[in-house]
Motif scaffolding. Structure first.
Motif, PDB file in Angstrom:
ATOM      1  N   LEU A 163       0.832  -1.205   0.000  1.00  0.00           N
ATOM      2  CA  LEU A 163       0.000   0.000   0.000  1.00  0.00           C
ATOM      3  C   LEU A 163       0.864   1.253   0.000  1.00  0.00           C
ATOM      4  CD1 LEU A 163      -3.008   1.170   0.449  1.00  0.00           C
ATOM      5  CD2 LEU A 163      -2.229   1.443   2.815  1.00  0.00           C
ATOM      6  N   GLU A 164       1.838   1.311   0.891  1.00  0.00           N
ATOM      7  CA  GLU A 164       2.708   2.482   0.959  1.00  0.00           C
ATOM      8  C   GLU A 164       3.526   2.628  -0.317  1.00  0.00           C
ATOM      9  OE1 GLU A 164       3.377   2.827   5.814  1.00  0.00           O
ATOM     10  OE2 GLU A 164       5.103   2.667   4.469  1.00  0.00           O
ATOM     11  N   GLU A 165       4.004   1.505  -0.831  1.00  0.00           N
ATOM     12  CA  GLU A 165       4.838   1.557  -2.037  1.00  0.00           C
ATOM     13  C   GLU A 165       4.036   2.013  -3.252  1.00  0.00           C
ATOM     14  OE1 GLU A 165       8.059  -1.290  -4.396  1.00  0.00           O
ATOM     15  OE2 GLU A 165       6.717  -2.150  -2.879  1.00  0.00           O
ATOM     16  N   ARG A 166       2.800   1.555  -3.334  1.00  0.00           N
ATOM     17  CA  ARG A 166       1.985   1.830  -4.512  1.00  0.00           C
ATOM     18  C   ARG A 166       1.267   3.174  -4.422  1.00  0.00           C
ATOM     19  NH1 ARG A 166      -0.853  -2.299  -3.906  1.00  0.00           N
ATOM     20  NH2 ARG A 166      -2.632  -1.321  -2.864  1.00  0.00           N
ATOM     21  N   GLU A 167       0.742   3.509  -3.223  1.00  0.00           N
ATOM     22  CA  GLU A 167      -0.146   4.674  -3.101  1.00  0.00           C
ATOM     23  C   GLU A 167       0.442   5.828  -2.293  1.00  0.00           C
ATOM     24  OE1 GLU A 167      -4.299   3.788  -2.437  1.00  0.00           O
ATOM     25  OE2 GLU A 167      -3.932   1.648  -2.788  1.00  0.00           O
ATOM     26  N   ASP A 168       1.625   5.618  -1.700  1.00  0.00           N
ATOM     27  CA  ASP A 168       2.247   6.697  -0.921  1.00  0.00           C
ATOM     28  C   ASP A 168       3.755   6.709  -1.172  1.00  0.00           C
ATOM     29  OD1 ASP A 168       2.213   8.839   0.972  1.00  0.00           O
ATOM     30  OD2 ASP A 168       2.894   7.463   2.544  1.00  0.00           O
ATOM     31  N   GLN A 170       5.769   8.874  -2.223  1.00  0.00           N
ATOM     32  CA  GLN A 170       6.499  10.053  -1.753  1.00  0.00           C
ATOM     33  C   GLN A 170       6.429  10.238  -0.236  1.00  0.00           C
ATOM     34  OE1 GLN A 170       4.559  13.010  -4.310  1.00  0.00           O
ATOM     35  NE2 GLN A 170       6.441  13.128  -5.521  1.00  0.00           N
ATOM     36  N   GLY A 171       5.672   9.370   0.442  1.00  0.00           N
ATOM     37  CA  GLY A 171       5.622   9.422   1.900  1.00  0.00           C
ATOM     38  C   GLY A 171       4.771  10.537   2.477  1.00  0.00           C
ATOM     39  N   ILE A 172       3.918  11.139   1.667  1.00  0.00           N
ATOM     40  CA  ILE A 172       3.115  12.276   2.155  1.00  0.00           C
ATOM     41  C   ILE A 172       2.093  11.828   3.195  1.00  0.00           C
ATOM     42  CG2 ILE A 172       1.418  14.022   1.468  1.00  0.00           C
ATOM     43  CD1 ILE A 172       2.833  14.083  -1.281  1.00  0.00           C
ATOM     44  N   TRP A 173       1.421  10.717   2.921  1.00  0.00           N
ATOM     45  CA  TRP A 173       0.380  10.220   3.828  1.00  0.00           C
ATOM     46  C   TRP A 173       0.960   9.794   5.177  1.00  0.00           C
ATOM     47  CZ3 TRP A 173      -0.282   4.712   4.860  1.00  0.00           C
ATOM     48  CH2 TRP A 173      -1.447   4.399   5.604  1.00  0.00           C
ATOM     49  N   ARG A 174       2.025   8.984   5.134  1.00  0.00           N
ATOM     50  CA  ARG A 174       2.593   8.511   6.396  1.00  0.00           C
ATOM     51  C   ARG A 174       3.249   9.642   7.174  1.00  0.00           C
ATOM     52  NH1 ARG A 174       5.342   5.749   2.202  1.00  0.00           N
ATOM     53  NH2 ARG A 174       7.604   6.087   2.048  1.00  0.00           N
ATOM     54  N   ALA A 232      -7.380  -7.383   3.295  1.00  0.00           N
ATOM     55  CA  ALA A 232      -5.913  -7.428   3.277  1.00  0.00           C
ATOM     56  C   ALA A 232      -5.324  -6.075   2.926  1.00  0.00           C
ATOM     57  CB  ALA A 232      -5.448  -8.486   2.283  1.00  0.00           C
ATOM     58  N   SER A 233      -5.982  -5.363   2.012  1.00  0.00           N
ATOM     59  CA  SER A 233      -5.531  -4.022   1.647  1.00  0.00           C
ATOM     60  C   SER A 233      -5.799  -3.028   2.773  1.00  0.00           C
ATOM     61  CB  SER A 233      -6.230  -3.571   0.371  1.00  0.00           C
ATOM     62  OG  SER A 233      -5.872  -2.241   0.046  1.00  0.00           O
ATOM     63  N   PHE A 234      -6.979  -3.142   3.387  1.00  0.00           N
ATOM     64  CA  PHE A 234      -7.382  -2.205   4.429  1.00  0.00           C
ATOM     65  C   PHE A 234      -6.428  -2.228   5.622  1.00  0.00           C
ATOM     66  CE2 PHE A 234     -10.078  -1.361   8.234  1.00  0.00           C
ATOM     67  CZ  PHE A 234     -10.318  -0.007   7.999  1.00  0.00           C
ATOM     68  N   ILE A 235      -6.060  -3.420   6.070  1.00  0.00           N
ATOM     69  CA  ILE A 235      -5.246  -3.479   7.285  1.00  0.00           C
ATOM     70  C   ILE A 235      -3.826  -2.959   7.055  1.00  0.00           C
ATOM     71  CG2 ILE A 235      -6.587  -5.350   8.301  1.00  0.00           C
ATOM     72  CD1 ILE A 235      -4.292  -7.254   7.597  1.00  0.00           C
ATOM     73  N   GLN A 236      -3.407  -2.838   5.797  1.00  0.00           N
ATOM     74  CA  GLN A 236      -2.093  -2.267   5.538  1.00  0.00           C
ATOM     75  C   GLN A 236      -2.025  -0.793   5.950  1.00  0.00           C
ATOM     76  OE1 GLN A 236      -0.049  -3.240   1.790  1.00  0.00           O
ATOM     77  NE2 GLN A 236      -1.556  -4.870   1.475  1.00  0.00           N
ATOM     78  N   HIS A 237      -3.173  -0.134   6.042  1.00  0.00           N
ATOM     79  CA  HIS A 237      -3.196   1.240   6.537  1.00  0.00           C
ATOM     80  C   HIS A 237      -2.669   1.306   7.973  1.00  0.00           C
ATOM     81  CE1 HIS A 237      -6.146   1.464   3.233  1.00  0.00           C
ATOM     82  NE2 HIS A 237      -5.982   2.770   3.234  1.00  0.00           N
ATOM     83  N   LEU A 241       2.160   1.772  11.996  1.00  0.00           N
ATOM     84  CA  LEU A 241       2.065   2.245  13.374  1.00  0.00           C
ATOM     85  C   LEU A 241       1.874   1.089  14.356  1.00  0.00           C
ATOM     86  CD1 LEU A 241       2.157   4.615  15.247  1.00  0.00           C
ATOM     87  CD2 LEU A 241      -0.248   5.089  14.752  1.00  0.00           C
ATOM     88  N   THR A 242       1.183   0.034  13.940  1.00  0.00           N
ATOM     89  CA  THR A 242       1.040  -1.127  14.823  1.00  0.00           C
ATOM     90  C   THR A 242       2.403  -1.744  15.117  1.00  0.00           C
ATOM     91  OG1 THR A 242      -1.186  -1.620  13.996  1.00  0.00           O
ATOM     92  CG2 THR A 242      -0.002  -3.412  15.080  1.00  0.00           C
ATOM     93  N   ARG A 243       3.222  -1.914  14.095  1.00  0.00           N
ATOM     94  CA  ARG A 243       4.567  -2.457  14.306  1.00  0.00           C
ATOM     95  C   ARG A 243       5.381  -1.552  15.243  1.00  0.00           C
ATOM     96  NH1 ARG A 243       6.380  -6.569  11.016  1.00  0.00           N
ATOM     97  NH2 ARG A 243       5.161  -7.073   9.140  1.00  0.00           N
ATOM     98  N   TRP A 244       5.259  -0.240  15.048  1.00  0.00           N
ATOM     99  CA  TRP A 244       6.015   0.705  15.865  1.00  0.00           C
ATOM    100  C   TRP A 244       5.543   0.661  17.322  1.00  0.00           C
ATOM    101  CZ3 TRP A 244      10.062   3.107  17.137  1.00  0.00           C
ATOM    102  CH2 TRP A 244      10.070   4.321  17.827  1.00  0.00           C
ATOM    103  N   ILE A 245       4.251   0.559  17.532  1.00  0.00           N
ATOM    104  CA  ILE A 245       3.713   0.466  18.896  1.00  0.00           C
ATOM    105  C   ILE A 245       4.250  -0.787  19.590  1.00  0.00           C
ATOM    106  CG2 ILE A 245       1.598   0.006  20.206  1.00  0.00           C
ATOM    107  CD1 ILE A 245       0.168   1.891  18.193  1.00  0.00           C
ATOM    108  N   LEU A 246       4.228  -1.923  18.896  1.00  0.00           N
ATOM    109  CA  LEU A 246       4.704  -3.168  19.501  1.00  0.00           C
ATOM    110  C   LEU A 246       6.194  -3.117  19.807  1.00  0.00           C
ATOM    111  CD1 LEU A 246       2.728  -5.794  17.374  1.00  0.00           C
ATOM    112  CD2 LEU A 246       2.316  -5.117  19.749  1.00  0.00           C
TER     113      LEU A 246
END
Length: 269
Positions: A163-168, A170-174, A232-237, A241-246
């Motif tokens: 999702l990040e690679e395809r739709e973000d 440039q990293g604007i969203w994250r 599967a696409s939705f949870i990639q959003h 942050l989930t990985r970072w929290i853990l």
């Protein structure tokens, strides 16, 4: 999903009692953080019920209930990044509404608690919002990223999923979501007096848990049900942050509950 583990419920109620004694009069805000499907909403409801039975007025406020309206998120999608139309990440919540609600609770008011209709993907009519008890003593503030802190800017450089690679690319969203954590969300999360983390054993299990949540909706042919590919696409959003929290939160949360893959308390935890 089964009810919360009685032993876990007992442990958390004891921690809340201790925090109340230290906190003194006024509203105690308990932050409950857990990945999607971890059982935090069920646990929060059980805690509120037990506290009420013990004479302590309590209420729950979920991050899921203070999302920006659909129109507001569409405006963000138009002006900042298309992915902001999808509710979930920091930057898609009405933090001001959350802070206003908490302020009213601290004044002892029987304030209306916001509710979001996921079927409509929009805020529920205010007339349908339940009210917190007057002179509320404990607020359970629960959500998948409650208490989260921003990542270092350098950590945002590379996409972590398709999702990040395809739709973000440039990293604007994250970057927008990360900046929101450093800004408005900081005030909301700083209000937390006791932070509890339900720690999933890893990101991979979150997809399994979320799939289990979706099955009853599909069977009921609910309007908001997602097929496996959409899910599967939705949870990639939520993955970054989930990985970072853990990774980061266990070092500073007041209570860390290590979960196993069945959402039980892990052996030895």
């Amino acid at each position: 999903m089964a009810g919360p583990n009685p032993h876990l419920l007992h442990i958390l109620l004891a921690r809340i009692d201790t925090a109340l004694a230290v906190h003194g009069p006024g509203l105690l805000i308990v932050g409950l953080c857990g990945a999607q499907g971890s059982g935090k909403s069920t646990l929060a409801a059980a805690l509120v019920a037990e506290l009420g039975a013990n004479g302590l007025p309590a209420a729950t406020l979920s991050l899921d209930d203070i999302y920006l309206t659909r129109a507001e998120r569409q405006q963000l999608a138009s002006s900042i990044h298309p992915l902001l139309a999808t509710r979930g990440v920091p930057g898609t919540h009405d933090v001001a509404l959350g802070l206003q609600t908490i302020a009213a609770l601290k004044r002892g008011e029987a304030v209306a608690l916001p509710r979001f209709d996921k079927g409509l993907d929009d805020r529920a009519p205010q007339a349908s919002w339940p009210r917190a008890p007057a002179q509320c003593r404990v607020l359970l503030l629960e959500g998948w990223c409650v208490g989260a802190v921003p990542q270092a800017t350098a950590a945002l450089a590379s996409p972590i999923n398709a999702l990040e690679e395809r739709e973000d690319a440039q990293g604007i969203w994250r970057s927008y979501a990360n900046s929101a954590l450093a800004g408005p969300y900081r005030d909301l999360f700083c209000a937390i007096d006791l932070l509890i983390l339900l720690a999933a054993p890893g990101w991979d299990v979150v997809a399994q848990w979320r799939e289990e949540q979706e099955l009853p909706l599909r069977r009921a042919r609910a309007a908001q049900a997602m097929d496996p590919a959409a899910l599967a696409s939705f949870i990639q959003h939520y993955e970054r942050l989930t990985r970072w929290i853990l990774e980061e939160m266990p070092q500073r949360a007041d209570v860390v509950v290590q979960l196993d893959r069945q959402r039980g308390v892990a052996a030895g935890a």
